[in-house]
Design a protein around this motif. Structure first.
Motif, PDB file in Angstrom:
ATOM      1  N   PHE A  22      11.827  39.403 -19.260  1.00 54.59           N
ATOM      2  CA  PHE A  22      13.129  39.997 -18.929  1.00 54.59           C
ATOM      3  C   PHE A  22      13.549  41.063 -19.939  1.00 54.59           C
ATOM      4  O   PHE A  22      13.739  42.222 -19.589  1.00 54.59           O
ATOM      5  N   LEU A  23      13.671  40.671 -21.190  1.00 49.64           N
ATOM      6  CA  LEU A  23      14.189  41.619 -22.180  1.00 49.64           C
ATOM      7  C   LEU A  23      13.251  42.805 -22.419  1.00 49.64           C
ATOM      8  O   LEU A  23      13.696  43.943 -22.478  1.00 49.64           O
ATOM      9  N   ILE A  24      11.955  42.535 -22.530  1.00 52.22           N
ATOM     10  CA  ILE A  24      11.013  43.608 -22.844  1.00 52.22           C
ATOM     11  C   ILE A  24      10.582  44.364 -21.589  1.00 52.22           C
ATOM     12  O   ILE A  24      10.716  45.584 -21.512  1.00 52.22           O
ATOM     13  N   LYS A  25      10.116  43.635 -20.559  1.00 51.68           N
ATOM     14  CA  LYS A  25       9.623  44.311 -19.346  1.00 51.68           C
ATOM     15  C   LYS A  25      10.751  44.868 -18.483  1.00 51.68           C
ATOM     16  O   LYS A  25      10.713  46.016 -18.058  1.00 51.68           O
ATOM     17  N   LYS A  26      11.756  44.053 -18.194  1.00 53.82           N
ATOM     18  CA  LYS A  26      12.819  44.482 -17.274  1.00 53.82           C
ATOM     19  C   LYS A  26      13.831  45.424 -17.950  1.00 53.82           C
ATOM     20  O   LYS A  26      14.133  46.488 -17.434  1.00 53.82           O
ATOM     21  N   LEU A  27      14.353  45.003 -19.114  1.00 55.97           N
ATOM     22  CA  LEU A  27      15.388  45.812 -19.762  1.00 55.97           C
ATOM     23  C   LEU A  27      14.802  46.912 -20.657  1.00 55.97           C
ATOM     24  O   LEU A  27      15.528  47.781 -21.117  1.00 55.97           O
ATOM     25  N   GLY A  28      13.496  46.825 -20.916  1.00 59.52           N
ATOM     26  CA  GLY A  28      12.846  47.874 -21.702  1.00 59.52           C
ATOM     27  C   GLY A  28      13.185  47.855 -23.179  1.00 59.52           C
ATOM     28  O   GLY A  28      13.171  48.902 -23.835  1.00 59.52           O
ATOM     29  N   LEU A  29      13.489  46.685 -23.713  1.00 57.10           N
ATOM     30  CA  LEU A  29      13.826  46.581 -25.134  1.00 57.10           C
ATOM     31  C   LEU A  29      12.559  46.444 -25.971  1.00 57.10           C
ATOM     32  O   LEU A  29      11.551  45.909 -25.507  1.00 57.10           O
ATOM     33  N   ALA A  30      12.635  46.900 -27.223  1.00 53.90           N
ATOM     34  CA  ALA A  30      11.509  46.753 -28.145  1.00 53.90           C
ATOM     35  C   ALA A  30      11.537  45.339 -28.720  1.00 53.90           C
ATOM     36  O   ALA A  30      12.608  44.786 -28.988  1.00 53.90           O
ATOM     37  N   ASP A  31      10.354  44.764 -28.892  1.00 56.06           N
ATOM     38  CA  ASP A  31      10.262  43.406 -29.439  1.00 56.06           C
ATOM     39  C   ASP A  31      10.761  43.392 -30.877  1.00 56.06           C
ATOM     40  O   ASP A  31      10.524  44.321 -31.636  1.00 56.06           O
ATOM     41  N   PRO A  62      13.110  40.479 -33.882  1.00 56.92           N
ATOM     42  CA  PRO A  62      13.821  39.209 -34.061  1.00 56.92           C
ATOM     43  C   PRO A  62      15.181  39.170 -33.359  1.00 56.92           C
ATOM     44  O   PRO A  62      15.660  38.104 -32.971  1.00 56.92           O
ATOM     45  N   GLU A  63      15.785  40.345 -33.156  1.00 55.53           N
ATOM     46  CA  GLU A  63      17.110  40.377 -32.511  1.00 55.53           C
ATOM     47  C   GLU A  63      17.058  39.885 -31.067  1.00 55.53           C
ATOM     48  O   GLU A  63      18.065  39.427 -30.520  1.00 55.53           O
ATOM     49  N   LEU A  64      15.892  39.945 -30.419  1.00 53.49           N
ATOM     50  CA  LEU A  64      15.779  39.476 -29.033  1.00 53.49           C
ATOM     51  C   LEU A  64      15.966  37.961 -28.962  1.00 53.49           C
ATOM     52  O   LEU A  64      16.735  37.467 -28.148  1.00 53.49           O
ATOM     53  N   MET A  65      15.249  37.233 -29.824  1.00 53.43           N
ATOM     54  CA  MET A  65      15.395  35.770 -29.841  1.00 53.43           C
ATOM     55  C   MET A  65      16.794  35.372 -30.306  1.00 53.43           C
ATOM     56  O   MET A  65      17.367  34.416 -29.801  1.00 53.43           O
ATOM     57  N   GLU A  66      17.346  36.120 -31.256  1.00 58.96           N
ATOM     58  CA  GLU A  66      18.712  35.841 -31.730  1.00 58.96           C
ATOM     59  C   GLU A  66      19.686  35.954 -30.562  1.00 58.96           C
ATOM     60  O   GLU A  66      20.582  35.117 -30.409  1.00 58.96           O
ATOM     61  N   ALA A  67      19.512  36.979 -29.738  1.00 64.65           N
ATOM     62  CA  ALA A  67      20.401  37.175 -28.585  1.00 64.65           C
ATOM     63  C   ALA A  67      20.237  36.052 -27.571  1.00 64.65           C
ATOM     64  O   ALA A  67      21.222  35.544 -27.031  1.00 64.65           O
ATOM     65  N   ILE A  68      18.985  35.648 -27.319  1.00 65.22           N
ATOM     66  CA  ILE A  68      18.736  34.554 -26.379  1.00 65.22           C
ATOM     67  C   ILE A  68      19.423  33.281 -26.885  1.00 65.22           C
ATOM     68  O   ILE A  68      20.125  32.602 -26.133  1.00 65.22           O
ATOM     69  N   GLU A 103       9.443  28.750 -22.727  1.00 66.43           N
ATOM     70  CA  GLU A 103      10.384  29.277 -21.728  1.00 66.43           C
ATOM     71  C   GLU A 103      11.193  30.426 -22.320  1.00 66.43           C
ATOM     72  O   GLU A 103      11.412  31.453 -21.676  1.00 66.43           O
ATOM     73  N   LEU A 104      11.620  30.267 -23.563  1.00 71.06           N
ATOM     74  CA  LEU A 104      12.404  31.316 -24.219  1.00 71.06           C
ATOM     75  C   LEU A 104      11.536  32.556 -24.467  1.00 71.06           C
ATOM     76  O   LEU A 104      12.027  33.681 -24.349  1.00 71.06           O
ATOM     77  N   GLU A 105      10.267  32.342 -24.754  1.00 74.49           N
ATOM     78  CA  GLU A 105       9.324  33.463 -24.917  1.00 74.49           C
ATOM     79  C   GLU A 105       9.174  34.217 -23.592  1.00 74.49           C
ATOM     80  O   GLU A 105       9.096  35.436 -23.567  1.00 74.49           O
ATOM     81  N   THR A 106       9.132  33.458 -22.495  1.00 72.81           N
ATOM     82  CA  THR A 106       9.021  34.063 -21.168  1.00 72.81           C
ATOM     83  C   THR A 106      10.241  34.928 -20.878  1.00 72.81           C
ATOM     84  O   THR A 106      10.114  36.053 -20.378  1.00 72.81           O
ATOM     85  N   VAL A 107      11.433  34.421 -21.188  1.00 74.63           N
ATOM     86  CA  VAL A 107      12.668  35.189 -20.990  1.00 74.63           C
ATOM     87  C   VAL A 107      12.590  36.480 -21.815  1.00 74.63           C
ATOM     88  O   VAL A 107      12.882  37.569 -21.324  1.00 74.63           O
ATOM     89  N   LYS A 108      12.150  36.334 -23.058  1.00 72.94           N
ATOM     90  CA  LYS A 108      12.059  37.493 -23.954  1.00 72.94           C
ATOM     91  C   LYS A 108      11.062  38.519 -23.405  1.00 72.94           C
ATOM     92  O   LYS A 108      11.398  39.700 -23.263  1.00 72.94           O
TER      93      LYS A 108
END
Length: 113
Positions: free
Chosen positions: A62-71, A73-79, A54-59
């Protein structure tokens, strides 16, 4: 008020009382609308914070596709930080609230501009 307005009010209440932050109602409304019909589905409207998939799905969705962030470790840290803020013991972590906090965390409000 419609069902969506009721949900947005509920999300704002969660942000204030469970996360200790005042909601930017305009942004919260846009994030909620961005979640689409998922907010009306009991299962899809919440984030299962204990499930790695589920957390991978959010990452990814949402974070990569919707917000356009680069993959990275900081993405999971933020989640994880957002889940911590919401309260690990809190059973219902609403998707719109989690997405809202992630949007704020990364300063990506312009995506919803």
């Amino acid at each position: 008020m419609g069902k969506r307005d009721d949900l947005i009010a509920q999300y704002a209440d969660d942000l204030k009382n469970k996360c200790g932050m005042d909601a930017d109602m305009d942004l919260l409304t846009k994030v909620t609308i961005g979640c689409g019909p998922a907010i009306y589905d009991a299962d899809a409207s919440t984030v299962a914070a204990t499930q790695e998939s589920e957390l991978e799905t959010v990452k990814n969705n949402f974070l990569i596709k919707k917000l356009g962030l680069a993959d990275g470790p900081e993405l999971m840290e933020a989640i994880n930080k957002v889940i911590e803020t919401y309260g690990k013991s809190e059973r219902n972590k609403y998707r719109a609230v989690v997405y809202y906090m992630l949007t704020k965390h990364f300063g990506k409000e312009s995506v919803y501009g």
